[in-house]
Design an enzyme around this catalytic site. Structure first.
Site, PDB file in Angstrom:
ATOM      1  N   SER A 104     -32.665  -3.414  17.800  1.00 29.15           N
ATOM      2  CA  SER A 104     -31.990  -4.679  18.086  1.00 29.15           C
ATOM      3  C   SER A 104     -30.500  -4.555  17.804  1.00 29.15           C
ATOM      4  CB  SER A 104     -32.602  -5.823  17.268  1.00 29.15           C
ATOM      5  OG  SER A 104     -32.395  -5.603  15.897  1.00 29.15           O
ATOM      6  N   ASP A 105     -29.775  -5.531  18.289  1.00 31.08           N
ATOM      7  CA  ASP A 105     -28.346  -5.604  18.041  1.00 31.08           C
ATOM      8  C   ASP A 105     -27.937  -7.064  18.024  1.00 31.08           C
ATOM      9  OD1 ASP A 105     -25.742  -4.149  17.752  1.00 31.08           O
ATOM     10  OD2 ASP A 105     -25.258  -5.407  19.480  1.00 31.08           O
TER      11      ASP A 105
END
Length: 194
Positions: A75-76
């Protein structure tokens, strides 16, 4: 594990973030950590969730999977403010400038989740609106000096002191602001294995 269907899979978290690791633990998920060091850069023409989608996929594509039962979670997160992405601050001055730009305004926190197996890859994102009260210079300086928010997008953690004194309201997922929209993650994981 409360989700029986996931027992036949090995979850791999591609993140060094202690907050993301804690969320998976709190969800009752068994997981392993497997990360790689990549430069989190992106083409300048990308906007909003295009940025976080791109980096979440970049992280995923840099981590090797070893069997068909593994599901990689990457994720980011970014803070989108004044039509620009606020990542992690480079230094104290950068953190101050970021927090000053969020003062008395609405911004968005965007997190993308990329699920990857040997068969497929799915990327989704979550957007939460955050409204800050006015932050005085002394409030910002106190927060930076005492909480060192240099590993956080936008230079703040909602779960810390600044969230208690500076945030008026949010619209959307609280856990997204911390770094991982957990409700969406569970929904997408169950869909992913069906």
């Amino acid at each position: 594990m409360p989700y029986q269907a996931l027992k036949n899979h090995t979850l791999i978290l591609g993140s060094k973030s202690p907050r993301r690791q804690e969320f998976l633990k709190d969800l009752g998920l068994d997981y392993q950590i497997r990360t790689s060091d990549i430069e989190e850069t992106y083409p300048s023409y990308l906007q909003r969730e295009e940025i976080t989608d791109y980096i979440a996929q970049l992280k995923a594509n840099s981590i090797e999977l070893f069997n068909e039962k593994e599901i990689l979670i990457t994720s980011d997160t970014t803070v989108w403010n004044n039509n620009q992405s606020l990542g992690k601050p480079t230094d104290r001055d950068d953190a101050f400038t970021m927090l000053k730009s969020l003062s008395n305004k609405k911004h968005e926190v965007i997190t993308s989740i990329c699920l990857t197996s040997m068969q497929k890859q799915v990327t989704v994102h979550c957007v939460t609106a955050v409204y800050f009260n006015e932050l005085t210079d002394s409030t910002i300086n106190y927060y930076i000096d005492n909480y060192q928010p240099f590993d956080k997008a936008g230079s703040y953690g909602i779960q810390e002191w600044i969230g208690l004194v500076g945030i008026e309201k949010i619209e959307g997922s609280y856990t997204n602001i911390v770094g991982l929209p957990t409700t969406q993650l569970m929904h997408e994981l169950i869909k992913f294995i069906q």
